[in-house]
Design a protein around this motif. Structure first.
Motif, PDB file in Angstrom:
ATOM      1  N   ALA A  24       0.798  -1.410  -0.053  1.00 43.98           N
ATOM      2  CA  ALA A  24      -0.057  -0.007  -0.007  1.00 43.98           C
ATOM      3  C   ALA A  24       0.789   1.407  -0.178  1.00 43.98           C
ATOM      4  O   ALA A  24       0.612   2.270  -0.857  1.00 43.98           O
ATOM      5  CB  ALA A  24      -0.838   0.016   1.337  1.00 43.98           C
ATOM      6  N   GLN A  25       1.879   1.193   0.713  1.00 42.14           N
ATOM      7  CA  GLN A  25       2.867   2.316   0.809  1.00 42.14           C
ATOM      8  C   GLN A  25       3.624   2.530  -0.365  1.00 42.14           C
ATOM      9  O   GLN A  25       3.676   3.718  -1.128  1.00 42.14           O
ATOM     10  CB  GLN A  25       3.869   2.306   1.704  1.00 42.14           C
ATOM     11  N   GLU A  26       3.811   1.494  -1.001  1.00 41.58           N
ATOM     12  CA  GLU A  26       4.571   1.645  -2.438  1.00 41.58           C
ATOM     13  C   GLU A  26       3.482   2.126  -3.603  1.00 41.58           C
ATOM     14  O   GLU A  26       4.035   2.830  -4.239  1.00 41.58           O
ATOM     15  CB  GLU A  26       5.192   0.329  -2.889  1.00 41.58           C
ATOM     16  N   HIS A  27       2.256   1.744  -3.420  1.00 40.09           N
ATOM     17  CA  HIS A  27       1.360   2.181  -4.473  1.00 40.09           C
ATOM     18  C   HIS A  27       1.083   3.689  -4.082  1.00 40.09           C
ATOM     19  O   HIS A  27       1.008   4.400  -5.092  1.00 40.09           O
ATOM     20  CB  HIS A  27      -0.023   1.259  -4.251  1.00 40.09           C
ATOM     21  N   ALA A  28       0.903   4.055  -2.825  1.00 39.58           N
ATOM     22  CA  ALA A  28       0.705   5.502  -2.872  1.00 39.58           C
ATOM     23  C   ALA A  28       1.739   6.353  -3.000  1.00 39.58           C
ATOM     24  O   ALA A  28       1.664   7.463  -3.626  1.00 39.58           O
ATOM     25  CB  ALA A  28       0.693   5.664  -1.166  1.00 39.58           C
ATOM     26  N   ALA A  29       3.061   5.898  -2.966  1.00 37.49           N
ATOM     27  CA  ALA A  29       4.279   6.691  -3.194  1.00 37.49           C
ATOM     28  C   ALA A  29       4.370   6.724  -4.757  1.00 37.49           C
ATOM     29  O   ALA A  29       4.473   8.024  -5.704  1.00 37.49           O
ATOM     30  CB  ALA A  29       5.445   5.995  -2.776  1.00 37.49           C
ATOM     31  N   THR A  30       3.821   5.718  -5.358  1.00 34.82           N
ATOM     32  CA  THR A  30       4.030   5.684  -6.902  1.00 34.82           C
ATOM     33  C   THR A  30       2.919   6.590  -7.360  1.00 34.82           C
ATOM     34  O   THR A  30       3.034   7.263  -8.537  1.00 34.82           O
ATOM     35  CB  THR A  30       3.575   4.189  -7.590  1.00 34.82           C
ATOM     36  N   HIS A  31       1.707   6.761  -6.946  1.00 38.45           N
ATOM     37  CA  HIS A  31       0.594   7.450  -7.311  1.00 38.45           C
ATOM     38  C   HIS A  31       1.349   8.905  -7.204  1.00 38.45           C
ATOM     39  O   HIS A  31       0.910   9.934  -8.335  1.00 38.45           O
ATOM     40  CB  HIS A  31      -0.656   7.374  -6.523  1.00 38.45           C
ATOM     41  N   ILE A  32       1.713   9.334  -6.153  1.00 35.71           N
ATOM     42  CA  ILE A  32       2.337  10.491  -5.848  1.00 35.71           C
ATOM     43  C   ILE A  32       3.115  11.040  -7.177  1.00 35.71           C
ATOM     44  O   ILE A  32       3.239  12.231  -7.488  1.00 35.71           O
ATOM     45  CB  ILE A  32       2.920  10.828  -4.590  1.00 35.71           C
ATOM     46  N   SER A  33       4.292  10.235  -7.466  1.00 33.04           N
ATOM     47  CA  SER A  33       5.271  10.563  -8.311  1.00 33.04           C
ATOM     48  C   SER A  33       4.490  10.756  -9.753  1.00 33.04           C
ATOM     49  O   SER A  33       4.963  11.637 -10.735  1.00 33.04           O
ATOM     50  CB  SER A  33       6.307   9.447  -8.364  1.00 33.04           C
ATOM     51  N   GLU A  34       3.549   9.816  -9.957  1.00 29.47           N
ATOM     52  CA  GLU A  34       2.659  10.093 -11.414  1.00 29.47           C
ATOM     53  C   GLU A  34       2.161  11.524 -11.364  1.00 29.47           C
ATOM     54  O   GLU A  34       2.062  12.240 -12.136  1.00 29.47           O
ATOM     55  CB  GLU A  34       1.811   8.798 -11.270  1.00 29.47           C
ATOM     56  N   GLN A  35       1.450  11.925 -10.239  1.00 29.13           N
ATOM     57  CA  GLN A  35       1.040  13.359 -10.267  1.00 29.13           C
ATOM     58  C   GLN A  35       1.893  14.266 -10.396  1.00 29.13           C
ATOM     59  O   GLN A  35       1.583  15.601 -10.769  1.00 29.13           O
ATOM     60  CB  GLN A  35       0.104  13.289  -8.786  1.00 29.13           C
ATOM     61  N   VAL A  36       3.079  13.976  -9.796  1.00 27.54           N
ATOM     62  CA  VAL A  36       4.494  15.070  -9.917  1.00 27.54           C
ATOM     63  C   VAL A  36       4.624  15.117 -11.276  1.00 27.54           C
ATOM     64  O   VAL A  36       4.810  16.347 -11.780  1.00 27.54           O
ATOM     65  CB  VAL A  36       5.359  14.557  -8.899  1.00 27.54           C
TER      66      VAL A  36
END
Length: 345
Positions: A70-82
């Motif tokens: 879950a933490q990995e997915h959340a971080a990936t989503h944030i980087s996609e938004q960045v």
């Protein structure tokens, strides 16, 4: 919300960006990246020197069992938004032809090819990013509808190489040159060369290659004559049987496995399947290093999650017996078995 400070250098902002990812602070991460742009850092550097290495660290933290899925997915989503915010801030306009960027069928690691797509966009190409797991037939249909200068295909897992080869050949039959990238082709591109396709180690190299159509098309033919023995196809046909047999053997020989939860059993079946799939891919490209490197990675992952090496070794023993009449697969499997840490056998 985390208040992130930046320096006019992605390296100086790296720790703060990771803190934003760890805190699931999407706005702080975006503010940090935009701050770099406002300080004069080129967008390409923000993507490649900040977002890309941070994502690699995210993967390492998951592998070390420091971060959950879950933490990995959340971080990936944030980087996609960045990434989206950085490109929107720069707002590049295309001056070149269309380049289609996609992941292989069954490949879900979409952020690395997204970074390639945005670097190409920043360099003036009209980019269509098709995202994760694109079936070959759908990709070809798209190429028939839209005129493309080139296709860039990404593969993170070597076990997808047989599918990658089919997609590469499908694009070529549409007379569209292909460049590939990602760890799935080897850190040095050796499996791309085996498949007879142009390979780029990173986004700038991919952009340079796409700009040189002569170099993009001037690739040696695939070296796959060994597939004439039909061993790969036979191995794939036996996949389900092999996994079922290995699971039954594991449940019989490891009493603790009989009390696994449904989630643990699903993970076990997935791991047993990965062993077969990586073995099949190694047979496909006729390179045992593909499998031994996977074995070393698998041991690191499972041991970090409390799985004893002895239990990891059992499926290799089972598959070794089941595949004794498959000479190339048996040889690769034996080398993978030898790559396991020494235990009392």
């Amino acid at each position: 919300m985390t208040i992130a400070t930046t320096a006019a250098d992605p390296a100086g902002a790296f720790a703060g960006y990771l803190d934003c990812l760890a805190d699931a602070d999407e706005y702080g991460a975006i503010d940090l990246a935009i701050g770099l742009l406002d300080d004069g850092v080129p967008a390409e550097r923000v993507l490649l020197d900040l977002v890309a290495p941070a994502q690699a660290e995210v993967g390492e933290r998951w592998a070390r069992n420091e971060w959950s899925v879950a933490q990995e997915h959340a971080a990936t989503h944030i980087s996609e938004q960045v990434v989206a915010a950085v490109v929107a801030h720069v707002n590049p306009r295309p001056t070149g032809g269309r380049v289609v960027v996609a992941c292989m069928d069954g490949e879900w690691h979409a952020l690395p090819p997204r970074l390639v797509a945005e670097v190409l966009r920043l360099r003036g190409w009209q980019v269509t990013f098709l995202g994760a797991s694109v079936p070959a037939a759908h990709l070809v249909s798209y190429l028939h509808r839209y005129d493309a200068h080139a296709v860039a295909l990404a593969c993170a897992l070597p076990m997808r190489l047989p599918y990658a080869h089919r997609m590469i050949e499908a694009c070529r039959r549409s007379d569209v040159p292909v460049v590939v990238g990602g760890r799935g082709f080897g850190t040095d591109g050796r499996w791309a060369r085996r498949l007879g396709v142009a390979w780029a180690p990173d986004a700038p190299a991919a952009a340079d290659l796409i700009s040189d159509e002569g170099a993009l098309r001037a690739v040696p033919p695939a070296r796959l004559a060994h597939l004439a023995d039909d061993e790969y196809a036979s191995l794939v046909r036996r996949r389900g049987e092999l996994i079922d047999g290995a699971l039954a053997d594991l449940l019989e020989r490891v009493p603790a496995a009989r009390s696994y939860s449904a989630t643990q059993l699903d993970s076990t079946v997935s791991d047993l399947g990965h062993i077969v799939d990586f073995l099949a891919a190694a047979v496909y490209v006729d390179d045992s290093s593909l499998f031994t490197e996977f074995v070393e990675w698998l041991v690191e992952i499972l041991v970090s999650r409390g799985v004893p090496v002895e239990a990891v070794a059992l499926p290799f023993d089972h598959y070794g017996v089941a595949l004794r009449d498959f000479p190339r697969a048996a040889r690769v499997l034996a080398l993978g078995r030898a790559a396991l840490p020494v235990v009392n056998r």
